[in-house]
Design a protein around this motif. Sequence first.
Motif, PDB file in Angstrom:
ATOM      1  N   ARG A  65       0.839  -1.196   0.000  1.00  0.00           N
ATOM      2  CA  ARG A  65       0.000   0.000   0.000  1.00  0.00           C
ATOM      3  C   ARG A  65       0.880   1.254   0.000  1.00  0.00           C
ATOM      4  O   ARG A  65       1.798   1.389   0.806  1.00  0.00           O
ATOM      5  N   HIS A  98      -9.124  -7.285  -4.196  1.00  0.00           N
ATOM      6  CA  HIS A  98      -8.220  -6.902  -3.106  1.00  0.00           C
ATOM      7  C   HIS A  98      -8.995  -6.681  -1.818  1.00  0.00           C
ATOM      8  O   HIS A  98      -8.537  -7.055  -0.727  1.00  0.00           O
ATOM      9  N   ARG A  99     -10.148  -6.050  -1.938  1.00  0.00           N
ATOM     10  CA  ARG A  99     -10.945  -5.774  -0.733  1.00  0.00           C
ATOM     11  C   ARG A  99     -11.354  -7.083  -0.055  1.00  0.00           C
ATOM     12  O   ARG A  99     -11.347  -7.194   1.178  1.00  0.00           O
ATOM     13  N   ILE A 102      -8.257  -8.643   1.671  1.00  0.00           N
ATOM     14  CA  ILE A 102      -7.882  -7.875   2.864  1.00  0.00           C
ATOM     15  C   ILE A 102      -8.893  -8.111   3.975  1.00  0.00           C
ATOM     16  O   ILE A 102      -8.535  -8.232   5.159  1.00  0.00           O
ATOM     17  N   ARG A 103     -10.181  -8.206   3.610  1.00  0.00           N
ATOM     18  CA  ARG A 103     -11.217  -8.398   4.630  1.00  0.00           C
ATOM     19  C   ARG A 103     -11.139  -9.789   5.260  1.00  0.00           C
ATOM     20  O   ARG A 103     -11.231  -9.939   6.478  1.00  0.00           O
ATOM     21  N   ARG A 105      -8.515 -11.952   4.978  1.00  0.00           N
ATOM     22  CA  ARG A 105      -7.132 -12.305   5.307  1.00  0.00           C
ATOM     23  C   ARG A 105      -6.844 -13.766   4.946  1.00  0.00           C
ATOM     24  O   ARG A 105      -6.115 -14.468   5.644  1.00  0.00           O
ATOM     25  N   PRO A 136      -2.680 -12.818   0.902  1.00  0.00           N
ATOM     26  CA  PRO A 136      -2.473 -11.655   1.782  1.00  0.00           C
ATOM     27  C   PRO A 136      -1.242 -11.841   2.667  1.00  0.00           C
ATOM     28  O   PRO A 136      -0.957 -12.960   3.109  1.00  0.00           O
ATOM     29  N   THR A 138      -0.195 -10.967   6.094  1.00  0.00           N
ATOM     30  CA  THR A 138      -0.854 -10.514   7.319  1.00  0.00           C
ATOM     31  C   THR A 138       0.156 -10.367   8.444  1.00  0.00           C
ATOM     32  O   THR A 138       1.054 -11.197   8.616  1.00  0.00           O
ATOM     33  N   LYS A 142      -3.505  -6.856  10.637  1.00  0.00           N
ATOM     34  CA  LYS A 142      -3.259  -5.925   9.542  1.00  0.00           C
ATOM     35  C   LYS A 142      -2.707  -6.644   8.320  1.00  0.00           C
ATOM     36  O   LYS A 142      -1.853  -7.527   8.445  1.00  0.00           O
ATOM     37  N   VAL A 143      -3.205  -6.267   7.134  1.00  0.00           N
ATOM     38  CA  VAL A 143      -2.681  -6.793   5.877  1.00  0.00           C
ATOM     39  C   VAL A 143      -1.714  -5.750   5.323  1.00  0.00           C
ATOM     40  O   VAL A 143      -2.118  -4.635   4.975  1.00  0.00           O
ATOM     41  N   VAL A 146      -0.295  -7.630  -0.645  1.00  0.00           N
ATOM     42  CA  VAL A 146      -0.956  -8.758  -1.300  1.00  0.00           C
ATOM     43  C   VAL A 146      -0.027  -9.255  -2.393  1.00  0.00           C
ATOM     44  O   VAL A 146       0.446  -8.474  -3.233  1.00  0.00           O
TER      45      VAL A 146
END
Length: 606
Positions: A65, A98-99, A102-103, A105, A136, A138, A142-143, A146
């Motif tokens: 990110r 991606h969402r 991330i959600r 994991r 991911p 992790t 927190k991620v 990716v």
Amino acid sequence: MGNGAIPEVADDELLATYPEVISAYQRACLEIAHSGPGPLDEFTALVGAQLCDLLHLRRHAVYLRGDDGDFHARVYERQDGVNTSIGQQTVHAGDPLHRRVIRTRQPLFIADARNDPRLPASTIERWGLRSMLYVPMTLGEKVVGVIHLDAAEATTELSATALKTAQAFASLCALAVHQAGISARLEQHAHAVDSQKDLLKRLSEIHDELVGSVLDGADLRGTLTLLANLLGNPTVLYSTDLRPVLGVRPGGASIVLTAPGFEMPRGETLGRALDTRAPDQPSILVAPASEGGGHAGGCLLAPLMADKQLIGYLGVLERAEPLTPLAVRAAEQASTAIALQMLIEQRQAESRGQAREDLLGDLLYGERDPDQLERRALLFDLDLRTPHVLLHITRDRPRPSTEERAWLLNRLDPVLGPAGLLHTTTSGGIVLLIPADQDSGPEPAHSITRRVQALLGELPTAGWTTPLALSTVCHHPAQYPDAFADLRSVVTFGRLFGLTHVLTPTNTGLLRLILNGGGPAKANRFARELLQPLEHADPALSSTLRAYLDNQGRIRATARQLAVHENTIRYRLNKIRNLTGCNLENLDGMLNARVAVQITDMQPGR
């Protein structure tokens, strides 16, 4: 395996993969340790490469990110143990795949990428995707990134164990990536600190050189040249209205300031930009008013402030490359030294101007020893034993303002020459000292009278008025007080009668003598100023004058009386006029000469 949830994997199956995971992680760490600290994308490339080898895939990209919230990565192809960069890619923060990763994991495997509506067609086409794995990275809850992996243009199947293995490896690497990010930021910070220290050291050196130059007595041109040499950029001094005043290139060559590209735009936009500068922004970069032969690029403008007043701008011109932070900071520092130098030069000029004005005042009023005045005058390259005359220009106001006086002096400069601008103000105007010809008698030369006469039409429009008055010619400091006293009398006489031409003591002498009732002393001085130059130059001139007056101005009779040729009489009359300003061909001149002779003849012992 399809696109659904990852099936449960038996613990013994998963444990069997751990040695491979640990070994891959160890290889990545060893390669990092062997290559030393470097950019973060080098570390992520190693992580992606090990995971590719672990899952027998060909392409990888580790997305981290960015500060903008999106994910950025460099895409690599892995073949025969070699990483090859094949492009860069950005995934926006709102990307649905991606969402989801991330959600949850959890890894996400897409076996048939071509028919999955969640993948953009442009991405599938660009990279030739057949299947796709998202893993991911992790760290706790927190991620931090990716990992994307695929088998290039081949279709592949991944078991639930492989996905769990990928997740285990990614989790191990997440901490390393996080630590690598911290190390990279610390390294960047250390590099920034070192750069800042180098910048401050160089700025200190430049500051010391500039200040040393000013203290050593360098003029503005010398200081601008030094700055241009230090920065390698042309420097220009601008007035408060942004007109170029002085410019030099590195090496000291002058800049042709009339060339295109050196004049700054003078408009509301630039004015607002200059007025609204932040406290931490002491300079701004602007484009020139015109392009062409001057220079390429913009100009950094740094205001020059003295006593909280704007006195100009320092400009540093860009060349082919933009100005470096060092050049910007150095220019801002230099603006302080140059403003101080301009203030010192201004104060020196004012002090020198006041000293010149004091000298002329002492000369006019006779309040100092003449020999001392003569020595003081030499400090200003002025020889008081050479002929000079005084010019008085009248002002209705009690004293002219600084701006009014500056206008007058600028106008007089091309008329009388810079040497004539030694001046002092009086209650009724301004008095200037003007050089006269070496062979001048007491009357101002006709050339000076003509030059002064040319000013008469301009003066009233600028607040000055007539009459203009010229004194008798002075050859010694002791002569100036009497000459100035006569000059004031001439001015008073001219104002009383509203005279508008150039007045001199000679062309007003008789009337002033009669109207002022000056008594014997003034009468004797009137006669002496007219006749004494003749006695000093040639006694024959005095006898010629007397004979000419006795013969009522007839040249032939005068020549016969003196037994000389008529042309000799004409030559002598012309010389009398040059020495005294008395024109014996008109009635006024005859009358002045007659009265002067009569006053002299009435003296005791004549």
